[in-house]
Design a protein around this motif. Structure first.
Motif, PDB file in Angstrom:
ATOM      1  N   ILE A   1      44.068  20.143  38.511  1.00 47.99           N
ATOM      2  CA  ILE A   1      43.452  21.408  38.085  1.00 47.99           C
ATOM      3  C   ILE A   1      42.498  21.903  39.163  1.00 47.99           C
ATOM      4  O   ILE A   1      42.501  23.082  39.533  1.00 47.99           O
ATOM      5  CB  ILE A   1      42.730  21.234  36.733  1.00 47.99           C
ATOM      6  CG1 ILE A   1      43.748  20.983  35.616  1.00 47.99           C
ATOM      7  CG2 ILE A   1      41.866  22.456  36.418  1.00 47.99           C
ATOM      8  CD1 ILE A   1      43.135  20.557  34.295  1.00 47.99           C
ATOM      9  N   ASP A   2      41.691  20.993  39.702  1.00 52.51           N
ATOM     10  CA  ASP A   2      40.722  21.368  40.736  1.00 52.51           C
ATOM     11  C   ASP A   2      41.403  21.868  42.011  1.00 52.51           C
ATOM     12  O   ASP A   2      40.829  22.672  42.747  1.00 52.51           O
ATOM     13  CB  ASP A   2      39.801  20.192  41.070  1.00 52.51           C
ATOM     14  CG  ASP A   2      38.841  19.862  39.943  1.00 52.51           C
ATOM     15  OD1 ASP A   2      38.699  20.678  39.009  1.00 52.51           O
ATOM     16  OD2 ASP A   2      38.242  18.770  39.989  1.00 52.51           O
TER      17      ASP A   2
ATOM     18  N   HIS B   1      44.627  29.302  41.919  1.00 50.55           N
ATOM     19  CA  HIS B   1      44.894  30.450  41.068  1.00 50.55           C
ATOM     20  C   HIS B   1      43.713  30.742  40.140  1.00 50.55           C
ATOM     21  O   HIS B   1      42.894  29.871  39.859  1.00 50.55           O
ATOM     22  CB  HIS B   1      46.158  30.222  40.239  1.00 50.55           C
ATOM     23  CG  HIS B   1      47.363  29.999  41.084  1.00 50.55           C
ATOM     24  ND1 HIS B   1      48.014  31.018  41.729  1.00 50.55           N
ATOM     25  CD2 HIS B   1      48.020  28.863  41.409  1.00 50.55           C
ATOM     26  CE1 HIS B   1      49.024  30.532  42.407  1.00 50.55           C
ATOM     27  NE2 HIS B   1      49.051  29.223  42.229  1.00 50.55           N
ATOM     28  N   GLN B   2      43.644  31.973  39.660  1.00 52.57           N
ATOM     29  CA  GLN B   2      42.578  32.354  38.732  1.00 52.57           C
ATOM     30  C   GLN B   2      42.658  31.522  37.446  1.00 52.57           C
ATOM     31  O   GLN B   2      41.662  31.040  36.929  1.00 52.57           O
ATOM     32  CB  GLN B   2      42.676  33.842  38.397  1.00 52.57           C
ATOM     33  CG  GLN B   2      41.652  34.297  37.369  1.00 52.57           C
ATOM     34  CD  GLN B   2      41.795  35.765  36.996  1.00 52.57           C
ATOM     35  OE1 GLN B   2      42.745  36.430  37.391  1.00 52.57           O
ATOM     36  NE2 GLN B   2      40.859  36.277  36.236  1.00 52.57           N
ATOM     37  N   TRP B   3      43.856  31.390  36.925  1.00 50.71           N
ATOM     38  CA  TRP B   3      44.081  30.599  35.708  1.00 50.71           C
ATOM     39  C   TRP B   3      44.536  29.226  36.172  1.00 50.71           C
ATOM     40  O   TRP B   3      45.645  29.061  36.666  1.00 50.71           O
ATOM     41  CB  TRP B   3      45.130  31.268  34.827  1.00 50.71           C
ATOM     42  CG  TRP B   3      44.727  32.654  34.450  1.00 50.71           C
ATOM     43  CD1 TRP B   3      45.166  33.822  35.019  1.00 50.71           C
ATOM     44  CD2 TRP B   3      43.776  33.030  33.460  1.00 50.71           C
ATOM     45  NE1 TRP B   3      44.554  34.893  34.429  1.00 50.71           N
ATOM     46  CE2 TRP B   3      43.690  34.438  33.461  1.00 50.71           C
ATOM     47  CE3 TRP B   3      42.982  32.330  32.568  1.00 50.71           C
ATOM     48  CZ2 TRP B   3      42.856  35.141  32.614  1.00 50.71           C
ATOM     49  CZ3 TRP B   3      42.161  33.027  31.720  1.00 50.71           C
ATOM     50  CH2 TRP B   3      42.097  34.408  31.745  1.00 50.71           C
TER      51      TRP B   3
ATOM     52  N   ARG C   1      45.593  29.560  25.132  1.00 53.62           N
ATOM     53  CA  ARG C   1      45.494  30.508  26.229  1.00 53.62           C
ATOM     54  C   ARG C   1      45.238  29.772  27.538  1.00 53.62           C
ATOM     55  O   ARG C   1      44.720  28.662  27.544  1.00 53.62           O
ATOM     56  CB  ARG C   1      44.351  31.488  25.982  1.00 53.62           C
ATOM     57  CG  ARG C   1      44.569  32.366  24.774  1.00 53.62           C
ATOM     58  CD  ARG C   1      43.441  33.333  24.625  1.00 53.62           C
ATOM     59  NE  ARG C   1      42.145  32.626  24.756  1.00 53.62           N
ATOM     60  CZ  ARG C   1      41.017  33.058  24.267  1.00 53.62           C
ATOM     61  NH1 ARG C   1      40.953  34.179  23.627  1.00 53.62           N
ATOM     62  NH2 ARG C   1      39.922  32.355  24.412  1.00 53.62           N
ATOM     63  N   ASN C   2      45.566  30.451  28.635  1.00 48.58           N
ATOM     64  CA  ASN C   2      45.302  29.876  29.954  1.00 48.58           C
ATOM     65  C   ASN C   2      43.826  29.581  30.113  1.00 48.58           C
ATOM     66  O   ASN C   2      42.982  30.280  29.575  1.00 48.58           O
ATOM     67  CB  ASN C   2      45.744  30.844  31.052  1.00 48.58           C
ATOM     68  CG  ASN C   2      47.245  31.005  31.102  1.00 48.58           C
ATOM     69  OD1 ASN C   2      47.984  30.155  30.626  1.00 48.58           O
ATOM     70  ND2 ASN C   2      47.698  32.077  31.679  1.00 48.58           N
ATOM     71  N   GLY C   3      43.526  28.550  30.886  1.00 50.27           N
ATOM     72  CA  GLY C   3      42.147  28.184  31.128  1.00 50.27           C
ATOM     73  C   GLY C   3      41.738  28.449  32.565  1.00 50.27           C
ATOM     74  O   GLY C   3      42.567  28.504  33.466  1.00 50.27           O
ATOM     75  N   LYS C   4      40.447  28.614  32.755  1.00 51.79           N
ATOM     76  CA  LYS C   4      39.878  28.843  34.076  1.00 51.79           C
ATOM     77  C   LYS C   4      38.902  27.734  34.400  1.00 51.79           C
ATOM     78  O   LYS C   4      38.325  27.129  33.510  1.00 51.79           O
ATOM     79  CB  LYS C   4      39.087  30.162  34.106  1.00 51.79           C
ATOM     80  CG  LYS C   4      39.884  31.413  33.964  1.00 51.79           C
ATOM     81  CD  LYS C   4      38.930  32.593  34.086  1.00 51.79           C
ATOM     82  CE  LYS C   4      39.651  33.910  33.974  1.00 51.79           C
ATOM     83  NZ  LYS C   4      38.734  35.045  34.144  1.00 51.79           N
TER      84      LYS C   4
END
Length: 110
Positions: A65-66, A70-72, A7-10
């Motif tokens: 990533i940082d 986006h939310q995800w 699943r997408n990560g936050k």
């Protein structure tokens, strides 16, 4: 061979990137329940074999990533082989090349 996406990560990149390269990780039993010591503290185990970065740069991945607004912020996946598969280094490289070609279609590799 297994290729799986999760699943997408936050959140920040330190979590997923740190997990992938960590020598020690939280210990879980066969039911995926966290193992705790007598005081209730989570236990850790040393990975065997230790993780080895074959491609890419963990620091750069964490920074990417940082930088996401986006939310995800990331999507994690794995390419794994059963011990009985015993792929050669050339076969592993071929699988990674094909995966990167598909997963990063249209992106500049640099």
């Amino acid at each position: 061979m297994l290729i799986k996406f999760f699943r997408n990560g936050k959140g920040a990149g330190a979590g997923p990137v740190g997990y992938l390269v960590a020598d020690k990780v939280l210990a879980y039993n066969d039911n995926r329940d966290l193992i705790r010591d007598a005081d209730g503290q989570p236990m850790t185990v040393t990975r065997e074999p230790l993780p080895e970065v074959l491609r890419g740069n963990p620091d750069r991945t964490e920074a990417l990533i940082d930088a996401s607004r986006h939310q995800w912020t990331y999507r994690a996946g794995v390419i794994s082989f059963a011990a009985t598969d015993a792929p050669t280094e050339e076969q592993q490289a071929e699988v990674m090349d094909g995966f990167e070609h598909l997963a990063f279609a249209g992106l500049d590799p640099t």
